[in-house]
Design an enzyme around this catalytic site. Structure first.
Site, mmCIF file in Angstrom:
data_model
loop_
_atom_site.group_PDB
_atom_site.id
_atom_site.type_symbol
_atom_site.label_atom_id
_atom_site.label_comp_id
_atom_site.label_asym_id
_atom_site.label_seq_id
_atom_site.Cartn_x
_atom_site.Cartn_y
_atom_site.Cartn_z
ATOM 1 N N GLY A 205 0.574 -1.045 0.039
ATOM 2 C CA GLY A 205 -0.135 -0.072 0.254
ATOM 3 C C GLY A 205 1.020 1.099 0.002
ATOM 4 N N GLU A 228 -2.388 -2.678 -6.393
ATOM 5 C CA GLU A 228 -3.625 -1.881 -6.660
ATOM 6 C C GLU A 228 -3.245 -0.414 -6.719
ATOM 7 O OE1 GLU A 228 -6.402 -3.117 -3.808
ATOM 8 O OE2 GLU A 228 -5.593 -1.687 -2.134
ATOM 9 N N ILE A 303 -5.622 -3.417 11.462
ATOM 10 C CA ILE A 303 -5.913 -2.458 12.726
ATOM 11 C C ILE A 303 -5.910 -3.368 14.045
ATOM 12 C CG2 ILE A 303 -7.885 -1.477 14.017
ATOM 13 C CD1 ILE A 303 -9.028 -0.402 11.301
ATOM 14 N N GLY A 326 -8.186 -4.052 -1.308
ATOM 15 C CA GLY A 326 -7.890 -5.190 -1.846
ATOM 16 C C GLY A 326 -7.410 -6.170 -1.266
#
Length: 420
Positions: A205, A228, A303, A326
């Site tokens: 990410g 992504e 989290i 994703g």
């Protein structure tokens, strides 16, 4: 293209009707000029639904009234509205978002997107292809903001004739500067880097932790990128030659992504760069496409995670914080890849000192990656592989990479739950 093809933003959004479902292009490329014009019509409209990925910037469509925001992901600009009940969220694995539009499971009456200037009659969706291709296929009205600041990125291009209205704007794209990685981020980065072999294909990410992981990969060779999204941390690896995509089986030699968020130099890098393909999300996030590249390594965050391996990544208890995204797409794709690895990377504690490895998830917390799918888990205290491990074994392994001050309580909870 003749200038007479363009109309004003207020004129363009006159086609929006009460009850319509509107798709917005996302992330750095939100068509704010159209949103602002539509907000001026709030008194004339009722029950207008908005759908989008993570968006940046002002979000008048999320503040209730005649508008109901139903995003596929909850970013910081709409988070409080969702938590207060003024806006809503559609849980979905991102690769399925386009199928929702194409099958009619979710209506799309109007598509509002931002595009590059045309080249040979084609425009690029630039930094955010996401699920806009499908939206443009099914929408009744297709309105584009043609913006010279949108890079002409190769991949899924769109004929200019696709659009029912064109608006001209010269507004800069949203940029993002990320905080410097903490020592915790750097420690996690080192552990993750040790799990990445030369020649691997990466997904990760954006943010301080992914940038720290990228920094720890600077000594690797022949890495690929099929993701992504990516940002400036990955850009440095591409420019240095660490990411050369030479070992990829599909899209060999090319970076593949669906959206970007970072600096201007990132956007300039993808402009007319044939080594970068910006593709629709159903392509980048399809687990079977992901698996076609050998040595696929996915790195995602959480989290919290419980002692059985259940990963919560979208909510804090009952409060939606982000979205499914994703993560599961890439976890499953990486595990299907020959020699692939799926990594969940998280700090052992929050910035407020609360444990992130917990006996049980908070009541109401969402499970984004089920315990049957989880594989590697990494904190600043080490990396453990839960694949093939029993519940009791998982509890012991996870307690071992928790914060030292949390381990005794976790071991006690594991004994009370599992008997040993």
């Amino acid at each position: 293209m003749n200038k007479t093809n363009f109309i004003s933003a207020p004129e363009a959004v006159r086609v929006v009707r009460s009850g319509d479902h509107i798709h917005l292009s996302s992330i750095a490329s939100v068509p704010h000029v159209l949103i602002e014009a539509l907000a001026q019509r709030a008194g004339e409209l009722q029950d207008v639904h908005f759908h989008h990925f993570h968006t940046e910037g002002p979000a008048p469509y999320a503040r209730g009234g005649p508008f109901l925001d139903q995003g596929f992901f909850v970013g910081p600009n709409v988070r409080s509205f969702v938590q207060e009940g003024q806006a809503d969220y559609i849980p979905v694995n991102l690769y399925e978002t386009q199928a929702m539009y194409r099958t009619g499971a979710l209506r799309c009456d109007v598509a509002l997107v931002q595009v590059s200037e045309p080249v040979d009659g084609m425009v690029s969706l630039g930094t955010s292809v996401d699920c806009s291709v499908a939206a443009l296929e099914v929408a009744r009205e297709r309105i584009a903001v043609v913006n010279p600041n949108v890079p002409f990125a190769y991949g899924d291009l769109v004929p200019i004739e696709t659009f029912t209205a064109l608006v001209k704007a010269d507004t800069p794209l949203v940029t993002k500067e990320y905080s410097q990685p903490s020592e915790t981020d750097r420690a996690i980065g080192r552990h993750c880097a040790q799990l990445v072999p030369d020649g691997a294909c990466l997904q990760m990410g954006i943010g301080a932790m992914p940038n720290a992981i990228c920094a720890c990969l600077s000594g690797h060779k022949h890495l690929g990128l099929h993701t992504e999204m990516f940002s400036d941390g990955a850009l440095e690896l591409i420019r240095s030659g660490v990411i050369d995509n030479s070992c990829k089986v599909i899209d060999t030699g090319k970076v593949v992504a669906s959206f970007l968020l970072g600096s201007r130099k990132l956007y300039e890098f993808v402009n007319r760069n044939p080594a970068v393909l910006m593709k629709e999300i159903t392509y980048t996030n399809d687990p079977w496409n992901i698996a076609r590249n050998p040595g696929m390594v996915s790195i995602n965050s959480a989290i919290e995670i419980d002692l059985t391996g259940q990963v919560c990544a979208d909510s804090i208890g009952t409060r939606i914080y982000s979205g499914t995204g994703g993560q599961l797409d890439f976890v499953r794709g990486a595990k299907l890849s020959k020699g692939g690895k799926a990594i969940i990377a998280l700090a052992s504690r929050t910035t407020k000192g609360l444990p992130k490895i917990v006996p049980t998830l908070k009541p109401g917390a969402g499970v984004v990656t089920p315990r049957a799918d989880v594989q590697w888990v990494v904190t600043e205290f080490g990396a453990v592989n839960l694949y093939g491990k029993s519940l009791q074994e998982r509890a012991r392994l996870l307690a071992g990479i928790a914060h030292p001050e949390d381990r005794e309580a976790l071991e006690r909870a594991a004994f009370e739950r599992f008997g040993r």
